[in-house]
Scaffold this active site. Structure first.
Site, PDB file in Angstrom:
ATOM      1  N   GLU A 253      59.994  14.259  28.080  1.00 34.68           N
ATOM      2  CA  GLU A 253      59.055  13.925  29.160  1.00 34.68           C
ATOM      3  C   GLU A 253      59.802  13.419  30.394  1.00 34.68           C
ATOM      4  O   GLU A 253      59.369  13.655  31.527  1.00 34.68           O
ATOM      5  CB  GLU A 253      58.022  12.903  28.648  1.00 34.68           C
ATOM      6  CG  GLU A 253      57.045  13.581  27.689  1.00 34.68           C
ATOM      7  CD  GLU A 253      56.410  12.687  26.645  1.00 34.68           C
ATOM      8  OE1 GLU A 253      56.535  11.454  26.740  1.00 34.68           O
ATOM      9  OE2 GLU A 253      55.805  13.246  25.711  1.00 34.68           O
TER      10      GLU A 253
ATOM     11  N   LYS B  28      55.452   5.131  24.342  1.00 30.70           N
ATOM     12  CA  LYS B  28      55.264   5.767  25.667  1.00 30.70           C
ATOM     13  C   LYS B  28      54.485   4.816  26.595  1.00 30.70           C
ATOM     14  O   LYS B  28      54.677   3.611  26.522  1.00 30.70           O
ATOM     15  CB  LYS B  28      54.592   7.125  25.504  1.00 30.70           C
ATOM     16  CG  LYS B  28      55.315   8.025  24.499  1.00 30.70           C
ATOM     17  CD  LYS B  28      54.854   9.449  24.552  1.00 30.70           C
ATOM     18  CE  LYS B  28      55.545  10.248  23.467  1.00 30.70           C
ATOM     19  NZ  LYS B  28      55.238  11.666  23.522  1.00 30.70           N
TER      20      LYS B  28
ATOM     21  N   HIS C 293      64.476  11.698  26.814  1.00 29.97           N
ATOM     22  CA  HIS C 293      63.240  12.236  26.219  1.00 29.97           C
ATOM     23  C   HIS C 293      62.767  13.421  27.063  1.00 29.97           C
ATOM     24  O   HIS C 293      62.920  13.436  28.283  1.00 29.97           O
ATOM     25  CB  HIS C 293      62.163  11.147  26.169  1.00 29.97           C
ATOM     26  CG  HIS C 293      60.977  11.547  25.357  1.00 29.97           C
ATOM     27  ND1 HIS C 293      60.008  12.386  25.841  1.00 29.97           N
ATOM     28  CD2 HIS C 293      60.632  11.259  24.076  1.00 29.97           C
ATOM     29  CE1 HIS C 293      59.104  12.585  24.885  1.00 29.97           C
ATOM     30  NE2 HIS C 293      59.458  11.910  23.817  1.00 29.97           N
TER      31      HIS C 293
END
Ligand code: PEP
Length: 251
Positions: free
Chosen positions: A99, A14, A97
């Site tokens: 996020e 990340k 993803h």
């Protein structure tokens, strides 16, 4: 007959760490890579890809991006293309993803376009799906992930250039995980869904990763499930010993 599925342990770093930390982490993973039998993948922030590419070169540890743009090039400030990732040494890219779906409003159609771009550039797309806690509580987890996988996996994808990561949103970074029975059941459901969409050979060969609070302490149980072919690891991938311990549990 489909190729047997090799376990894959993927680290999604990340937006964490400066370059010296990324280099140390990559070197730590490389140092233990020969002792594990599964495939290893690290996905650092894009600005650190060239540093990590040099560190993992020749080690067998694969490199991946965390996202890509659907286009090969053009006026897309701040984005990177799949071709750029390939050029710098990536073999994989994460797309969709949760996020990015949440923070950037990414739809299944956009995720599919990114996966198509990845596959066009010769990369394996790690396509993420997963339900929110509200969706699970409403009994909709199976329908949500089936819809995401149907909308996000390109029509002409192959088992070789596709990995699907099931990551329940409520398990990411929370220390909570579904029960092993629930993980197996939803992975089976995902495999049945891709079988209906892409055929039995695709379903038999495609790797399905579990992601969401995978740690050394729960990896043996989760990675031993019949339809789990590895893990997408967030927090624990930032400590080389933990990432390698998960990998050691997964052969
Ligand atoms: C992730 O975000 O991909 C993830 C699985 O994170 P964590 O392992 O920290 O839950």
């Amino acid at each position: 007959m489909a190729t047997p599925r090799t376990m894959l342990i993927a680290g999604n770093w990340k937006m964490n760490g400066l370059e010296n930390e990324a280099l140390a982490l990559a070197k730590g993973v490389v140092a233990g890579a020969a002792d594990v039998r599964c495939a290893l993948l690290v996905c650092p922030p894009s600005v650190q890809l060239s540093t990590v590419a040099a560190a993992v070169s020749g080690s067998g540890v694969a490199l991946g991006g965390q996202d890509c743009h659907p286009s090969a090039n053009g006026a897309h400030t701040g984005d990177v293309s799949a071709e750029m990732l390939s050029d710098i040494g990536c073999g994989y890219v994460i797309v969709g993803h949760s996020e990015r779906r949440a923070d950037h409003g990414e739809s299944d159609a956009l995720v599919r376009a990114k996966a198509e771009a990845a596959q066009r550039a010769g990369l394996t797309a790690v396509i993420c799906v997963g339900e929110t806690e509200a969706e699970r509580d409403a009994g909709r987890a199976d329908a949500v992930v089936a819809g995401q996988v149907t909308g996000s996996v390109p029509k002409d994808a192959t088992a070789a250039n596709t990995v699907i990561a099931y990551e329940p949103v409520w398990a990411i970074g929370t220390g909570r995980t579904p029960t092993p029975d629930d993980v197996q059941a939803i992975h089976r459901h995902l495999r049945d869904t891709v079988s209906a969409n892409h055929g039995a050979d695709f379903a038999a060969g495609v790797r399905l990763l579990y992601g969401g609070s995978v740690k050394p302490g729960n990896a043996v149980e989760l990675m031993g499930l019949a339809d789990v072919d590895g893990a997408l690891v967030g927090g624990a991938s930032l400590v080389a010993e933990d990432f390698l311990a998960i990998a050691a549990s997964s052969a």
